[in-house]
Design a protein around this motif. Structure first.
Motif, PDB file in Angstrom:
ATOM      1  N   CYS A  56     149.078 -19.711  46.637  1.00 45.47           N
ATOM      2  CA  CYS A  56     149.403 -18.903  45.355  1.00 45.47           C
ATOM      3  C   CYS A  56     150.322 -18.950  45.346  1.00 45.47           C
ATOM      4  N   CYS A  62     153.275 -15.607  45.925  1.00 46.34           N
ATOM      5  CA  CYS A  62     152.388 -14.632  47.332  1.00 46.34           C
ATOM      6  C   CYS A  62     153.424 -15.133  48.482  1.00 46.34           C
ATOM      7  N   CYS A  88     146.337 -16.729  55.774  1.00 42.81           N
ATOM      8  CA  CYS A  88     146.239 -17.367  54.264  1.00 42.81           C
ATOM      9  C   CYS A  88     146.208 -18.466  54.314  1.00 42.81           C
TER      10      CYS A  88
HETATM   11  S1  SF4 Z   1     147.308 -13.910  46.390  1.00 43.66           S
HETATM   12 FE1  SF4 Z   1     148.817 -14.285  49.223  1.00 43.66          FE
HETATM   13  S2  SF4 Z   1     147.419 -13.574  50.837  1.00 43.66           S
HETATM   14 FE2  SF4 Z   1     146.457 -13.093  48.556  1.00 43.66          FE
HETATM   15  S3  SF4 Z   1     145.462 -15.367  48.470  1.00 43.66           S
HETATM   16 FE3  SF4 Z   1     147.275 -16.330  48.091  1.00 43.66          FE
HETATM   17  S4  SF4 Z   1     148.542 -16.682  49.343  1.00 43.66           S
HETATM   18 FE4  SF4 Z   1     146.655 -15.542  50.233  1.00 43.66          FE
END
Ligand code: SF4
Length: 387
Positions: free
Chosen positions: A105, A108, A101
């Motif tokens: 975020c 996450c 990724c």
């Molecule tokens: S929620 Fe997790 S998997 Fe989705 S974009 Fe954000 S960091 Fe990446």
């Protein structure tokens, strides 16, 4: 870590802009105007008595004043669910094919700064996983990736969708937002359902949670479902990650987003997911306390009473007892045999990438089928026929 924080409201050059769409403005305005503290018991009673409920009733049903009426809401929600979906509960499983990724975020486990094991399945490994899932009897799959255009480009996701067509009758995707021509391509490859979580509809809060990567661009993410429909997808799913911000406002905005797109695209199949935050690898403390099961149930019932014909998915973020309780009541789809890691369906010992979040219900397909039947409901592997 010091991040260069770019504007979260400006599109990047390669991002398609839906110039003619004012859905985002309408949703944000309605959300900002929503003052749930002004709703009283009498408003909730009125909303419950109405046969066709609109945004005003939705506002009342999501307010704290509706909490004492939860039993009545659940009773009416069950009636609506039965009216539109009968006894059916659809089963599916998510398949994570890559956890790379590029986004940051902060809540996450897959975020680009979290030190986890990364993996990307090649086509042979994907097929092995799909075969193992299909052998459990499932006919619907949701293909997921972390949001990395470099590691999981559209062509790679397209190949996974084509392969899924060999083993499954229904293929959904939950990947990074893309332009409508990319959605059109993936639709040709066999995908026809797109899920995008807006996470929070509060753009100021969104800015503080999504520090880097294309996900930072709030309006591009917001308009993903509309671009997917323009690309020919049959259905789109909506969600806010409840607990990131004021969950009542976020749930209201999610409902309005779905409602306005349904009016604009009457043929679209609309559904909701109702995720709450779960602990993640290396950050087990992220588990907000403010959205309890009671509030989650209120949100689900409010969605059902506002949009009775919309699908609703309950994921393994929630515990067994809660999931069993909400199927047939408001939820119409439930996952089974879930792993949020990479490569563990075909062989548990060969999982190559870490999990996105901890799941709370690890039941396999057989156990889930039994649980559905025990509630007097009918497990359905697929409810759509291609001619
Ligand atoms: S929620 Fe997790 S998997 Fe989705 S974009 Fe954000 S960091 Fe990446």
């Amino acid at each position: 870590m010091e991040e260069k924080r770019i504007s979260h409201m400006e599109y990047w050059p390669e991002m398609e802009v839906l110039k003619e769409s004012d859905v985002m403005d309408q949703v944000i305005e309605a959300m900002n105007d929503y003052d749930y503290s002004k709703y009283k018991a009498a408003d909730v009673k009125r909303a419950l008595q109405k046969e066709n409920r609109g945004p005003e009733e939705f506002r009342a049903l999501l307010s704290p004043a509706a909490e004492p009426f939860l039993e009545e809401m659940a009773h009416l929600a069950a009636i609506e669910t039965k009216k539109h979906f009968g006894n059916s509960v659809c089963l599916f499983t998510p398949l994570y094919i890559s956890n790379y990724c590029e986004n940051y975020c902060i809540y996450c486990g897959f975020n680009c700064h979290n030190k986890i094991r990364r993996a990307r399945l090649d086509i042979d490994q994907i097929e092995k996983e799909m075969k193992a899932i299909a052998d459990t009897g499932l006919e619907e799959i949701l293909i997921l990736t972390g949001e990395s255009r470099k590691k999981s480009d559209v062509a790679y996701i397209g190949e996974a969708c084509k392969l899924a067509g060999k083993y499954f009758r229904m293929v959904g995707i939950e990947v990074y937002p893309m332009n409508s021509e990319d959605y059109a391509y993936l639709h040709q490859c066999g995908a026809d359902y797109v899920t995008v979580f807006q996470e929070t509809y509060n753009a100021d809060k969104y800015e503080t949670l999504h520090l880097a990567g294309h996900k930072r661009v709030f309006p591009y993410r917001f308009n993903a479902q509309e671009r997917a429909l323009k690309g020919g997808m049959r259905g789109v799913a909506f969600a806010a990650l409840l607990g990131l911000d004021d969950f009542r406002k976020d749930a209201f905005a999610t409902g309005m987003h779905a409602y306005l797109l349904q009016r604009k695209y009457p043929h679209a199949e609309i559904s909701f997911s109702c995720p709450r935050l779960r602990p993640i690898v290396n950050h087990a403390d992220i588990n907000p306390k403010d959205v309890h099961e009671r509030q989650l149930l209120q949100v689900m019932c409010a969605y059902r009473l506002f949009m009775p014909f919309a699908g609703m998915t309950i994921s393994t973020r929630e515990r067994e007892g809660f999931r069993d309780h909400v199927i047939g009541l408001a939820a119409t789809k439930i996952s089974a045999g879930v792993s949020t890691g990479i490569g563990s369906h075909s062989d548990d010992s060969s999982q190559q990438g870490d999990d996105q979040f901890e799941i709370a219900d690890g039941r396999n397909v057989e156990e889930m089928v039994r649980a559905i039947k025990a509630r007097g409901l009918q497990p359905v592997m697929n409810d759509y026929v291609y001619i």
